[in-house]
Design a protein around this motif. Sequence first.
Motif, PDB file in Angstrom:
ATOM      1  N   SER A  50     -16.220 -14.667  -5.225  1.00 55.63           N
ATOM      2  CA  SER A  50     -17.367 -15.249  -5.036  1.00 55.63           C
ATOM      3  C   SER A  50     -17.977 -14.811  -3.738  1.00 55.63           C
ATOM      4  CB  SER A  50     -17.096 -16.936  -4.487  1.00 55.63           C
ATOM      5  OG  SER A  50     -18.240 -17.577  -4.167  1.00 55.63           O
ATOM      6  N   ARG A  52     -20.016 -16.342  -2.117  1.00 54.70           N
ATOM      7  CA  ARG A  52     -20.105 -17.376  -1.047  1.00 54.70           C
ATOM      8  C   ARG A  52     -18.828 -17.497  -0.237  1.00 54.70           C
ATOM      9  NH1 ARG A  52     -20.536 -22.412  -5.111  1.00 54.70           N
ATOM     10  NH2 ARG A  52     -20.300 -20.956  -6.845  1.00 54.70           N
ATOM     11  N   MET A  53     -17.886 -16.638  -0.362  1.00 52.65           N
ATOM     12  CA  MET A  53     -16.735 -16.697   0.281  1.00 52.65           C
ATOM     13  C   MET A  53     -17.108 -15.669   1.820  1.00 52.65           C
ATOM     14  SD  MET A  53     -12.943 -15.243  -0.881  1.00 52.65           S
ATOM     15  CE  MET A  53     -11.675 -14.713   0.154  1.00 52.65           C
ATOM     16  N   GLN A  55     -17.989 -14.671   4.818  1.00 56.55           N
ATOM     17  CA  GLN A  55     -18.325 -15.093   6.407  1.00 56.55           C
ATOM     18  C   GLN A  55     -18.535 -16.759   5.960  1.00 56.55           C
ATOM     19  OE1 GLN A  55     -21.645 -13.262   8.008  1.00 56.55           O
ATOM     20  NE2 GLN A  55     -20.521 -11.166   8.228  1.00 56.55           N
ATOM     21  N   ALA A  56     -17.815 -17.335   5.167  1.00 56.77           N
ATOM     22  CA  ALA A  56     -17.778 -18.778   5.071  1.00 56.77           C
ATOM     23  C   ALA A  56     -16.398 -19.310   5.198  1.00 56.77           C
ATOM     24  CB  ALA A  56     -17.986 -19.151   3.639  1.00 56.77           C
ATOM     25  N   HIS A  57     -16.210 -20.161   6.006  1.00 56.25           N
ATOM     26  CA  HIS A  57     -15.012 -21.057   6.278  1.00 56.25           C
ATOM     27  C   HIS A  57     -15.017 -22.164   5.207  1.00 56.25           C
ATOM     28  CE1 HIS A  57     -17.817 -23.699   8.520  1.00 56.25           C
ATOM     29  NE2 HIS A  57     -16.672 -24.856   8.415  1.00 56.25           N
ATOM     30  N   GLY A  58     -13.528 -22.409   4.949  1.00 50.73           N
ATOM     31  CA  GLY A  58     -13.491 -23.537   3.768  1.00 50.73           C
ATOM     32  C   GLY A  58     -13.068 -23.005   2.608  1.00 50.73           C
ATOM     33  N   PHE A  59     -13.536 -21.933   2.009  1.00 51.06           N
ATOM     34  CA  PHE A  59     -13.420 -21.659   0.712  1.00 51.06           C
ATOM     35  C   PHE A  59     -12.076 -21.752   0.377  1.00 51.06           C
ATOM     36  CE2 PHE A  59     -13.129 -18.121  -2.434  1.00 51.06           C
ATOM     37  CZ  PHE A  59     -13.976 -19.062  -3.644  1.00 51.06           C
ATOM     38  N   LYS A  62     -10.398 -24.753  -0.312  1.00 49.20           N
ATOM     39  CA  LYS A  62     -11.156 -25.301  -1.562  1.00 49.20           C
ATOM     40  C   LYS A  62     -10.084 -24.666  -2.824  1.00 49.20           C
ATOM     41  CE  LYS A  62     -15.697 -26.111  -0.318  1.00 49.20           C
ATOM     42  NZ  LYS A  62     -17.214 -25.708  -0.384  1.00 49.20           N
ATOM     43  N   GLU A  81     -13.142  -9.719   1.421  1.00 43.66           N
ATOM     44  CA  GLU A  81     -14.099 -10.491   1.798  1.00 43.66           C
ATOM     45  C   GLU A  81     -14.572 -11.260   0.976  1.00 43.66           C
ATOM     46  OE1 GLU A  81     -16.950  -7.234   3.331  1.00 43.66           O
ATOM     47  OE2 GLU A  81     -15.708  -7.102   5.119  1.00 43.66           O
TER      48      GLU A  81
END
Length: 183
Positions: A50, A52-53, A55-59, A62, A81
């Motif tokens: 994804s 969305r992953m 530089q996103a935290h919390g992926f 989930k 990444e």
Amino acid sequence: MPVRDLNIPVRLKNTMVPDAYGTLITQQVHGEGIKAIAAKDGIYAIKIKSARMLQAHGFLKKVFEVFEKFQTPIDMVTTSEIAVSLTIDDATHIDAIVNELEQIASVEVDAGMSIVCLVGNNIIYHQDTPQLFNILQDVTVRMIAYGGSNNNISLLINTEYKRNTLQKLQSYVFESEEKMVVA
């Protein structure tokens, strides 16, 4: 853990050569390097990708919550990444897991995989360990777990290449005249 806690030695045998001495696992350390090779079949590789992953935290949280929800243990994990690949050996809830993961990412599942695990003492720092990757240069390795522990390296391969891979590793680790070390 029970035998470890009670200091009971365990002998691992080579199923291809059952009369061989095998490997005795005890609390005592006898030198560095690879001491045993094992394989586990029936593995499913799941790639979750994804944008969305990035530089996103919390992926990852989930993703792991989905496996927790279905009480499905994860064997190996690698990340990049925009993707995480992991393995499971229990496909009981695979369809439900994939359905939930597809809500947050694209998902690919590969069945028919095997984990080949090399274990020993301080093998990730041992001088001969990098040579393993030269020996396996013609083996398609799907994932590598290297560095999470000083004492093992796990490789995910297609099960159809398991026998050949094990023979190459066996030859390098245990049969090479140059590798023979008296402990």
